[in-house]
Scaffold this active site. Structure first.
Site, PDB file in Angstrom:
ATOM      1  N   ASN A   1       0.846  -1.195   0.000  1.00  0.00           N
ATOM      2  CA  ASN A   1       0.000   0.000   0.000  1.00  0.00           C
ATOM      3  C   ASN A   1       0.888   1.255   0.000  1.00  0.00           C
ATOM      4  OD1 ASN A   1      -1.397   2.276   1.091  1.00  0.00           O
ATOM      5  ND2 ASN A   1      -3.059   0.918   1.684  1.00  0.00           N
TER       6      ASN A   1
ATOM      7  N   HIS B   1       0.924   6.200   1.963  1.00  0.00           N
ATOM      8  CA  HIS B   1       1.754   7.104   2.773  1.00  0.00           C
ATOM      9  C   HIS B   1       2.713   7.937   1.925  1.00  0.00           C
ATOM     10  CE1 HIS B   1       0.162   5.921   6.483  1.00  0.00           C
ATOM     11  NE2 HIS B   1       0.815   4.782   6.644  1.00  0.00           N
TER      12      HIS B   1
ATOM     13  N   HIS C   1      -5.807   3.489  -1.344  1.00  0.00           N
ATOM     14  CA  HIS C   1      -7.130   3.755  -0.777  1.00  0.00           C
ATOM     15  C   HIS C   1      -7.537   5.158  -1.202  1.00  0.00           C
ATOM     16  CE1 HIS C   1      -9.734   3.893   3.174  1.00  0.00           C
ATOM     17  NE2 HIS C   1     -10.424   4.201   2.092  1.00  0.00           N
TER      18      HIS C   1
ATOM     19  N   ARG D   1      -9.753   7.863  -0.615  1.00  0.00           N
ATOM     20  CA  ARG D   1     -10.709   8.265   0.426  1.00  0.00           C
ATOM     21  C   ARG D   1     -11.632   9.363  -0.061  1.00  0.00           C
ATOM     22  NH1 ARG D   1     -10.431   7.479   5.824  1.00  0.00           N
ATOM     23  NH2 ARG D   1      -8.965   5.877   6.480  1.00  0.00           N
TER      24      ARG D   1
ATOM     25  N   ARG E   1      -7.384  12.555   1.181  1.00  0.00           N
ATOM     26  CA  ARG E   1      -6.296  13.080   2.013  1.00  0.00           C
ATOM     27  C   ARG E   1      -4.922  12.565   1.600  1.00  0.00           C
ATOM     28  NH1 ARG E   1      -7.265   9.661   7.522  1.00  0.00           N
ATOM     29  NH2 ARG E   1      -9.366  10.485   7.348  1.00  0.00           N
TER      30      ARG E   1
ATOM     31  N   GLU F   1      -8.782   0.231  -2.767  1.00  0.00           N
ATOM     32  CA  GLU F   1      -9.558   0.205  -1.519  1.00  0.00           C
ATOM     33  C   GLU F   1     -10.490   1.392  -1.537  1.00  0.00           C
ATOM     34  OE1 GLU F   1      -7.514   0.503   2.208  1.00  0.00           O
ATOM     35  OE2 GLU F   1      -6.319  -1.233   1.688  1.00  0.00           O
TER      36      GLU F   1
ATOM     37  N   THR G   1      -8.000   2.930   8.509  1.00  0.00           N
ATOM     38  CA  THR G   1      -9.198   2.093   8.630  1.00  0.00           C
ATOM     39  C   THR G   1      -9.197   1.442  10.014  1.00  0.00           C
ATOM     40  OG1 THR G   1      -8.766   1.592   6.313  1.00  0.00           O
ATOM     41  CG2 THR G   1     -10.543   0.384   7.367  1.00  0.00           C
TER      42      THR G   1
ATOM     43  N   GLU H   1     -10.747  -9.905   3.077  1.00  0.00           N
ATOM     44  CA  GLU H   1      -9.454  -9.592   3.681  1.00  0.00           C
ATOM     45  C   GLU H   1      -9.693  -9.573   5.192  1.00  0.00           C
ATOM     46  OE1 GLU H   1      -7.439  -6.004   2.337  1.00  0.00           O
ATOM     47  OE2 GLU H   1      -6.222  -5.975   4.166  1.00  0.00           O
TER      48      GLU H   1
ATOM     49  N   HIS I   1      -3.387  -5.329   7.691  1.00  0.00           N
ATOM     50  CA  HIS I   1      -3.493  -4.180   8.600  1.00  0.00           C
ATOM     51  C   HIS I   1      -2.576  -4.369   9.810  1.00  0.00           C
ATOM     52  CE1 HIS I   1      -4.992  -0.497  10.300  1.00  0.00           C
ATOM     53  NE2 HIS I   1      -5.603  -0.294   9.158  1.00  0.00           N
TER      54      HIS I   1
ATOM     55  N   GLY J   1       1.191  -1.732   4.353  1.00  0.00           N
ATOM     56  CA  GLY J   1       1.540  -0.369   3.964  1.00  0.00           C
ATOM     57  C   GLY J   1       2.515   0.260   4.944  1.00  0.00           C
TER      58      GLY J   1
END
Ligand code: PXP
Length: 241
Positions: free
Chosen positions: A6, A9, A42, A44, A48, A70, A101, A151, A190, A212
């Protein structure tokens, strides 16, 4: 076991300065060079980190591995998924205030919305995965949505200490086992990092892990010495002119 990286970041760091560096597409290419079997982003609602343009560029540049989008199961996101056509979609719950998440989908509460998203996306040939808590009953409800994959949320396992961690690991194991038994393709992710991943890799039946924060954090440290050395070298060359 496959590894999906992921790169959200990287976009967070880029957005801190509002420019184009570091570029998530370049990060994805390096991750693939390092052996990543997939790239996850992801998108969002508040954009962000990853922006719509990043997703488009990633779609254009990634063909050798799986691009996993995602997203929340909203009309807007379903529309984007159908247009961009990632290789798979992972539906996640999304709260505006959360840092990441926080938990798996509330399948009972959002059943209609999730089923609708699954039908729309899988109907166009993209498999859908549901991010769910490590619970046998959630696995069974996930199956009812028609989604091909799940997942399993490993965050509680990752954050637990001592005996509590063994209990959480067992919950993940049971959820994976049940999901495999009823014909779902099972992934997990995660909170996984270089210390806690080993026990998860010992669970049979997991197709892939999505990681990630742990990888991006480590890449900063692995790259720091080299980055400083490169800058020093450039400065020394500069002095000679
Ligand atoms: N899986 C899902 C569904 C996520 O939302 C995230 C975080 O974006 C991850 C995996 C990766 O989690 P982490 O950044 O803690 O490795």
């Amino acid at each position: 076991m496959l590894l999906g990286v992921n790169v959200d970041h990287v976009a967070t760091v880029r957005n801190a300065r509002g420019g184009c560096e570091p570029d998530p597409v370049e990060a994805a290419e390096l991750a693939i060079a390092g052996g990543a079997d997939g790239i996850t982003v992801h998108l969002r609602e508040d954009r962000r980190h990853i922006k719509d343009k990043d997703l488009k560029l990633l779609r254009r540049s990634i063909s050798s591995v799986e691009l996993n989008l995602e997203m929340a199961a909203t009309e807007e996101m379903i529309g984007i998924a159908l247009r961009v056509k990632p290789d798979m979609v992972t539906l996640v719950p999304e709260k505006r205030q959360e840092l990441t998440t926080e938990g798996g989908l509330n399948l009972t509460k959002s059943m209609r919305q999730i089923k609708k998203a699954v039908e729309a996306i899988q109907g166009r040939g993209m498999p859908v995965s549901l991010f769910i808590n490590p619970s046998v009953s959630d696995v069974e409800i996930a199956k009812e949505t028609g989604a091909r994959m799940v997942e399993i949320h490993t965050g509680l396992y990752a954050n637990a200490k001592g005996r509590r961690q063994s209990t959480e690991l067992e919950r993940v194991r049971r959820a994976v086992e049940r999901a495999s038994d009823i014909g779902l393709i099972v992934n997990a992710g995660h909170g996984l990092d270089y210390r806690n991943v080993k026990a998860i890799t010992g669970i049979e039946g997991i197709r892939g892990l999505y990681i990630g924060h742990g990888i991006i954090s480590r890449s900063i440290f692995i790259g720091m010495e080299k980055a400083v050395r490169e800058m020093k070298r450039l400065m020394e060359i500069g002095k000679k002119f």
